[in-house]
Design a protein around this motif. Structure first.
Motif, mmCIF file in Angstrom:
data_model
loop_
_atom_site.group_PDB
_atom_site.id
_atom_site.type_symbol
_atom_site.label_atom_id
_atom_site.label_comp_id
_atom_site.label_asym_id
_atom_site.label_seq_id
_atom_site.Cartn_x
_atom_site.Cartn_y
_atom_site.Cartn_z
ATOM 1 N N LYS A 70 3.270 0.037 6.785
ATOM 2 C CA LYS A 70 2.172 0.892 7.269
ATOM 3 C C LYS A 70 2.017 2.125 6.374
ATOM 4 O O LYS A 70 0.883 2.526 6.054
ATOM 5 C CB LYS A 70 2.462 1.315 8.714
ATOM 6 N N GLU A 73 0.418 1.023 3.105
ATOM 7 C CA GLU A 73 -1.015 0.764 3.304
ATOM 8 C C GLU A 73 -1.804 2.059 3.361
ATOM 9 O O GLU A 73 -2.917 2.150 2.833
ATOM 10 C CB GLU A 73 -1.219 -0.043 4.596
ATOM 11 N N LEU A 119 1.230 -4.321 -2.361
ATOM 12 C CA LEU A 119 1.000 -2.892 -2.145
ATOM 13 C C LEU A 119 1.617 -2.046 -3.256
ATOM 14 O O LEU A 119 1.065 -1.024 -3.650
ATOM 15 C CB LEU A 119 1.583 -2.472 -0.791
#
Length: 247
Positions: A70, A73, A119
């Motif tokens: 998270k 992101e 990512l």
């Protein structure tokens, strides 16, 4: 004389024992059964505790891994330096390896691993508002909280030997600047949207808030003057020269 009736045979030792001490034999048998049951139950409980501990250890690392996903992101939506995401990605991959060491068959680990690699590889954004991540105050705050979470992770890394304290200090300053920049870029984004709809006063208001946020920043360094000049040019471009004289 036996009168044709056979004399009784002498009972064997075991028959004698069963006849004479039936109660004791039953008690011994029951005790043995209970003892075996207790031993089997103890082994079963041990196995249950063992698998429960494995499950809890995996769950703990999965929660940390999802939290890092998270954060990554969120950082991918900002102009955060790629070095920060590389370090967080290394920590994430370490957690994934721990999960695989504990339970190689754990489902979903490969998906997390692939997501982490993607990512980490994403290039840094020029500005946050390039991809319009924050339309509301709640979205801005959420993104800023992820930047703070990244900062907390980075602060732990010198103790792990992943980076020097000097580099850690540099990355801390960069993340604090990113925290402020998220809000600045959000106001610039709102100003540009307001300008597109023809609301020049609202656009001017958002530009000025962005400029003030930037002015009070202690982390923007030499680039502060350039950014403030650029925002000032945007404000002046909103109004024709004659309207500026009237104000």
């Amino acid at each position: 004389m036996s009168f044709g009736i056979a004399p009784p045979e002498n009972p064997s030792f075991f028959e004698n024992l069963l006849i004479q001490d039936t109660g004791s034999t039953v008690m011994i048998s029951l005790t043995a059964i209970l003892l075996i049951s207790a031993i089997l139950g103890w082994f079963a409980q041990n196995r249950i505790r063992y698998y429960r501990q494995i499950k809890l250890r995996v769950l703990e690392r999965k929660i940390k891994a999802k939290h890092l996903i998270k954060i990554l992101e969120g950082l991918a939506k900002t102009n955060c330096d790629q070095r920060v995401r590389e370090l967080l990605g290394q920590r994430l991959l370490e957690l994934i390896e721990h999960i695989m060491d504990i339970n190689p068959q754990e489902p979903g680990v490969k998906i997390i691993h692939d997501a982490a690699q993607k990512l980490i590889a994403l290039p840094a954004r020029q500005t946050t508002h390039d991809i319009a991540p924050a339309h509301t105050d709640a979205e801005v705050k959420s993104l800023q909280n992820l930047v703070l979470a990244a900062l907390a992770q980075i602060k732990k890394m010198p103790r792990r030997g992943w980076l020097t304290y000097s580099e850690c200090k540099t990355l801390e300053t960069h993340l604090k600047k990113t925290y402020i920049q998220v809000e600045i870029d959000a106001h610039i984004q709102c100003a540009e949207l307001a300008h597109e709809t023809g609301d020049r006063m609202l656009a001017s208001n958002h530009f000025r808030i962005a400029q003030n946020k930037l002015a009070y920043s202690k982390y923007h360094g030499t680039e502060k003057k350039e950014q403030m000049t650029k925002i000032g040019d945007s404000i002046r471009a909103l109004f024709p020269q004659e309207e500026q004289k009237k104000q």
